[in-house]
Design an enzyme around this catalytic site. Structure first.
Site: not given
Ligand SMILES: NC(=O)c1ccc[n+]([C@@H]2O[C@H](COP(=O)([O-])OP(=O)(O)OC[C@H]3O[C@@H](n4cnc5c(N)ncnc54)[C@H](O)[C@@H]3O)[C@@H](O)[C@H]2O)c1
Length: 258
Positions: A149, A162
């Site tokens: 991120s 985070y």
């Molecule tokens: N949305 C944003 O702005 C953003 C920005 C930068 C990075 N990210 C990163 O991208 C990745 C995906 O996030 P997203 O935006 O799709 O969010 P999201 O919350 O839609 O998806 C995250 C997924 O990870 C799963 N998850 C969480 N904890 C878990 C565990 N212990 N075991 C298995 N699965 C688990 C959740 O159930 C969910 O399906 C994450 O690592 C997040 O930190 C997101």
């Protein structure tokens, strides 16, 4: 005959992980969709993967922060689809409550470090061990991506745990890149910016305004497909000489401006 390859994507029931899975399905991969708790979302993801062209797609429940569940995940994927060729460490969580670093709890810190850092680090270790132990299939094209991120280097004072977990992922990616490079296995870090997913739905209005005001030079939200295109390129082999690369997918957010 071309070899069918297998991809394991963690946290792929929804959001960025789901888009990554669908993108890899379209590349002809067998896809393992790991999910944490929502089995109907995972089933939807499977349908999309099959429609996109995956020869086989399976959903496997596991909390990747629990070592026994992570081991079982890998065993199940290997039993159903054979050895993993591409691992995408996508699963991650935001803190359940945003709290200033003066107030935030030790419990939340431990939880986020366990899910966002220890989980992907040790899952990669487990997959890498199978690769290095199996010299017969060393010619298969393999790869790993860590989804970090912009929080790996941008401070948010109300979610320090985070930020620290994502800064840790940046180092984990470098470590695994260095360890696996001699085996011709590229490992990259993908560093998304502000992405439109469930994770940011509660703060959508705040970010709508900030983005419109120029916080993101490209003046738009990121969407899951922005990340999926990068993982597809990695899986195809387009990034084979990019071991250790950090791929920013943030619309220029990280560019320091005066
Ligand atoms: N949305 C944003 O702005 C953003 C920005 C930068 C990075 N990210 C990163 O991208 C990745 C995906 O996030 P997203 O935006 O799709 O969010 P999201 O919350 O839609 O998806 C995250 C997924 O990870 C799963 N998850 C969480 N904890 C878990 C565990 N212990 N075991 C298995 N699965 C688990 C959740 O159930 C969910 O399906 C994450 O690592 C997040 O930190 C997101």
């Amino acid at each position: 005959m071309t070899q069918v390859r297998t991809a394991l994507i963690t946290g792929a029931g929804r959001g960025i992980g789901r888009a990554i899975a669908v993108g890899l399905a379209a590349e002809g991969f067998q896809v393992a969709v790991n999910y944490h708790s929502n089995s109907s979302a995972a089933d939807e993801a499977l349908e999309l993967c099959r429609a996109a062209g995956a020869p086989k797609a399976v959903a496997v429940q596991a909390d990747i922060s629990i070592p026994a569940e992570a081991s079982k995940l890998l065993e199940t994927v290997e039993a159903e689809l054979g050895q993993v060729d591409v691992l995408i460490n996508n699963a991650g969580r935001a803190p359940s409550e945003r709290a200033d670093i003066l107030e935030a709890s030790r419990e939340s810190f431990d939880d986020l470090l366990s899910v966002n850092l220890a989980g992907p680090y040790f899952l990669t270790q487990a997959v890498a061990r199978t690769w290095l132990a199996d010299t017969e299939s060393a010619t298969r094209r393999r790869a790993v991506a860590f989804i970090s991120s912009i929080s790996a280097e941008t401070v948010s004072l109300n979610r320090g745990e985070y930020c620290i977990s994502k800064a840790g992922i940046a180092m984990a990616s470098k470590l695994w890149a260095a360890r696996l490079a001699p085996h011709q296995i590229p490992v990259i870090e993908i560093r998304p910016g502000i992405m439109k997913t469930d994770m940011t739905s509660a703060v959508q209005d705040v970010y709508d305004k900030k983005i419109a005001d120029g916080l993101v030079p490209q003046r738009r939200w990121g969407v899951p497909e922005d990340i999926a295109r990068i993982t597809s390129a990695l899986a195809r082999g387009d990034l084979d000489f990019c071991s250790g690369a950090v791929v920013y997918a943030d619309g220029g957010f990280h560019i320091s401006r005066l």
